[in-house]
Design an enzyme around this catalytic site. Structure first.
Site, PDB file in Angstrom:
ATOM      1  N   LYS A   1     -10.327  -5.106  -5.575  1.00  0.00           N
ATOM      2  CA  LYS A   1     -11.088  -4.085  -6.304  1.00  0.00           C
ATOM      3  C   LYS A   1     -10.335  -3.235  -7.387  1.00  0.00           C
ATOM      4  O   LYS A   1     -10.734  -2.655  -8.229  1.00  0.00           O
ATOM      5  CB  LYS A   1     -11.905  -3.171  -5.260  1.00  0.00           C
ATOM      6  CG  LYS A   1     -10.792  -2.336  -4.419  1.00  0.00           C
ATOM      7  CD  LYS A   1     -11.507  -1.494  -3.415  1.00  0.00           C
ATOM      8  CE  LYS A   1     -10.452  -0.847  -2.436  1.00  0.00           C
ATOM      9  NZ  LYS A   1      -9.596  -1.667  -1.868  1.00  0.00           N
TER      10      LYS A   1
ATOM     11  N   LYS B   1      -3.627 -11.260  -6.906  1.00  0.00           N
ATOM     12  CA  LYS B   1      -4.931 -11.275  -6.119  1.00  0.00           C
ATOM     13  C   LYS B   1      -6.219 -10.539  -6.623  1.00  0.00           C
ATOM     14  O   LYS B   1      -5.928  -9.615  -7.157  1.00  0.00           O
ATOM     15  CB  LYS B   1      -4.791 -11.648  -4.666  1.00  0.00           C
ATOM     16  CG  LYS B   1      -4.941 -10.248  -4.108  1.00  0.00           C
ATOM     17  CD  LYS B   1      -4.738 -10.287  -2.539  1.00  0.00           C
ATOM     18  CE  LYS B   1      -4.837  -8.798  -2.009  1.00  0.00           C
ATOM     19  NZ  LYS B   1      -4.945  -8.469  -0.792  1.00  0.00           N
TER      20      LYS B   1
ATOM     21  N   LYS C   1       0.673  -1.171  -0.065  1.00  0.00           N
ATOM     22  CA  LYS C   1       0.141   0.087   0.059  1.00  0.00           C
ATOM     23  C   LYS C   1       0.838   1.199  -0.107  1.00  0.00           C
ATOM     24  O   LYS C   1       0.498   2.148  -0.396  1.00  0.00           O
ATOM     25  CB  LYS C   1      -1.085   0.058   1.125  1.00  0.00           C
ATOM     26  CG  LYS C   1      -2.222  -1.103   1.023  1.00  0.00           C
ATOM     27  CD  LYS C   1      -3.151  -0.618   1.966  1.00  0.00           C
ATOM     28  CE  LYS C   1      -4.388  -1.736   1.492  1.00  0.00           C
ATOM     29  NZ  LYS C   1      -5.439  -1.470   2.474  1.00  0.00           N
TER      30      LYS C   1
HETATM   31  P1  TYM Z   1      -9.719  -6.959   3.507  1.00  0.00           P
HETATM   32  O1  TYM Z   1     -10.549  -6.031   3.714  1.00  0.00           O
HETATM   33  O2  TYM Z   1      -8.554  -6.724   2.581  1.00  0.00           O
HETATM   34  O3  TYM Z   1     -10.162  -8.372   2.987  1.00  0.00           O
HETATM   35  C1  TYM Z   1     -11.252  -8.907   3.759  1.00  0.00           C
HETATM   36  C2  TYM Z   1     -11.164 -10.588   3.673  1.00  0.00           C
HETATM   37  O4  TYM Z   1     -11.231 -11.025   2.483  1.00  0.00           O
HETATM   38  C3  TYM Z   1     -10.206 -11.664   2.211  1.00  0.00           C
HETATM   39  N1  TYM Z   1      -9.666 -11.689   0.940  1.00  0.00           N
HETATM   40  C4  TYM Z   1      -9.436 -12.604  -0.103  1.00  0.00           C
HETATM   41  N2  TYM Z   1      -9.500 -13.951   0.163  1.00  0.00           N
HETATM   42  C5  TYM Z   1      -9.284 -14.727  -1.033  1.00  0.00           C
HETATM   43  N3  TYM Z   1      -9.062 -14.214  -2.102  1.00  0.00           N
HETATM   44  C6  TYM Z   1      -8.764 -12.971  -2.279  1.00  0.00           C
HETATM   45  N4  TYM Z   1      -8.452 -12.308  -3.285  1.00  0.00           N
HETATM   46  C7  TYM Z   1      -9.010 -12.031  -1.270  1.00  0.00           C
HETATM   47  N5  TYM Z   1      -9.255 -10.898  -1.138  1.00  0.00           N
HETATM   48  C8  TYM Z   1      -9.566 -10.528   0.074  1.00  0.00           C
HETATM   49  C9  TYM Z   1      -9.066 -11.425   3.289  1.00  0.00           C
HETATM   50  O5  TYM Z   1      -7.959 -12.205   3.432  1.00  0.00           O
HETATM   51  C10 TYM Z   1     -10.084 -11.179   4.441  1.00  0.00           C
HETATM   52  O6  TYM Z   1     -10.012 -12.271   5.310  1.00  0.00           O
HETATM   53  N6  TYM Z   1      -6.948  -6.190   7.630  1.00  0.00           N
HETATM   54  C11 TYM Z   1      -7.971  -6.832   7.098  1.00  0.00           C
HETATM   55  C12 TYM Z   1      -9.234  -6.331   7.940  1.00  0.00           C
HETATM   56  C13 TYM Z   1      -9.432  -6.456   9.142  1.00  0.00           C
HETATM   57  C14 TYM Z   1      -9.672  -7.616  10.114  1.00  0.00           C
HETATM   58  C15 TYM Z   1      -9.533  -7.396  11.328  1.00  0.00           C
HETATM   59  C16 TYM Z   1      -9.574  -9.025   9.340  1.00  0.00           C
HETATM   60  C17 TYM Z   1      -9.293  -5.457  10.187  1.00  0.00           C
HETATM   61  N7  TYM Z   1      -9.258  -6.107  11.551  1.00  0.00           N
HETATM   62  C18 TYM Z   1      -9.546  -8.354  12.325  1.00  0.00           C
HETATM   63  C19 TYM Z   1      -9.589 -10.052  10.772  1.00  0.00           C
HETATM   64  C20 TYM Z   1      -9.439  -9.541  11.958  1.00  0.00           C
HETATM   65  C21 TYM Z   1      -8.192  -6.525   5.602  1.00  0.00           C
HETATM   66  O7  TYM Z   1      -7.470  -5.568   5.172  1.00  0.00           O
HETATM   67  O8  TYM Z   1      -8.943  -7.407   4.944  1.00  0.00           O
END
Ligand code: TYM
Length: 332
Positions: free
Chosen positions: A199, A196, A114
């Protein structure tokens, strides 16, 4: 009766929810909803580490809640809440920053990615983000964190922070484990199978609220592979595009890779790609329709997130009080 184990996870409403979020995270949450005591939230505080348009952030936060419910997260059985409505996240987040090392944060892949993408805005929040994520998790003393593979590193850092804290003050935090699905943990972009699905590459990304004809178009254009074999075979090293489509199909239908190979033997990609598209369209159709219906009922949504925040706050507060006492803050 034994107490249920606790599951917790969150998604940032920084973009519209997509198939990666569904297969990597939400689907896994829904399948375990009866077995666990569940906390799922909209991680709105995390989104502002990158600039957001306020009206879009508000819309997406509510849309995300409607989608959680439409996917099968019953608000009676799952505590669904908005992160910024539970102030204990920010409070513990600050404390945990003081137990997270500069070197640890510098090694986080998401920070490196990022900060490369947003060079004009490498702010302190973006850097300290994993400490807030550790607070999100540790406040609820969960056993498992169901996430996709890309969040494994943050979950491991959370464990390190918790262990460091416990080492000084005794057993304050439960040490949680990431819980990653066997298929769908890393859904790749349909038009760039080495990145991956996210968006930021909309043409290779299937959004959960997207129209069926747009979904089909994206699948028909999906990159398969550069060899001329035209054969549905699972080989991620030489056929990453096909392997990605197979893993999407496997995650949705529950079929194994040999079963999928047998199903499409002799068919070529011309039949395979629209078949994966159909499976995705049919999986998302009822979810989209239900989310649209729920979104129209603003009073219901408000009731869900207010009740959720109350329940979450109650639990979060117990952990926060304990932490404050241990570190020597005078009780309020
Ligand atoms: P975020 O918002 O980027 O993604 C949310 C969830 O979706 C999964 N994910 C994917 N899984 C498979 N293939 C993909 N292409 C893909 N893109 C996204 C992510 O692994 C995630 O499970 N930091 C976290 C959000 C967060 C969080 C937390 C998660 C904040 N606090 C506490 C768990 C516990 C994040 O940016 O995920």
């Amino acid at each position: 009766m034994d107490e249920k184990k606790v599951m917790l996870s969150g998604i940032q409403p920084s973009g519209d929810l997509h198939l990666g979020n569904y297969l990597g995270a939400i689907k896994n949450w829904v399948e375990r909803t009866e077995e666990f005591d569940n906390y799922y939230f909209m991680a709105d505080m995390h989104t502002i580490t990158v600039r957001q348009t306020p009206a879009d952030l508000r819309r997406r936060t509510l849309e995300q809640l409607a989608l959680y419910i439409a996917c099968g997260l019953d608000p009676e059985k799952n505590t669904l809440f908005i992160q910024s409505h539970v102030p204990q996240h920010a409070e513990l987040g600050w404390v945990l920053q003081c137990y997270t090392m500069f070197g640890e944060l510098s090694r986080m892949t998401q920070f490196k990615d990022k900060s490369a993408k947003h060079q004009d805005n490498i702010n302190a929040g973006l850097f300290a983000y994993p400490s807030l994520m550790a607070a999100d998790i540790l406040l609820y003393q969960p056993d498992f964190i169901p996430v996709g593979e890309d969040q494994k590193q943050h979950c491991e850092l959370t464990r390190d922070i918790a262990q460091r804290f416990n080492h000084v003050y005794g057993d304050v935090f439960k040490i949680p484990e990431p819980y990653i699905p066997k298929t769908g943990a890393r859904v790749m972009s349909l038009n760039a199978p080495d990145s991956k699905m996210s968006k930021s590459i909309p043409e290779g990304c299937i959004f959960m609220m997207e129209k069926p004809e747009d979904i089909q178009r994206k699948f028909k254009r999906a990159i398969t592979d550069s060899d001329s074999e035209n054969c549905v075979r699972f080989d991620p090293a030489t056929k990453p595009g096909v392997a990605n489509l197979m893993s999407i199909y496997a995650a949705i239908t529950g079929k194994s890779y040999p079963e999928i190979e047998a199903e499409f033997a002799g068919c070529g990609y011309g039949k395979f790609k629209p078949a994966v598209g159909d499976a995705v369209v049919e999986c998302l159709r009822p979810i989209r329709e239900e989310a649209t219906r729920i979104l129209a009922d603003k009073a219901y949504l408000e009731n869900v997130y207010k009740t959720g925040a109350e329940k979450a706050s109650y639990v979060a507060n117990k952990t926060l009080r304990k932490v404050y006492k241990k570190i020597g803050f005078v009780a309020r």
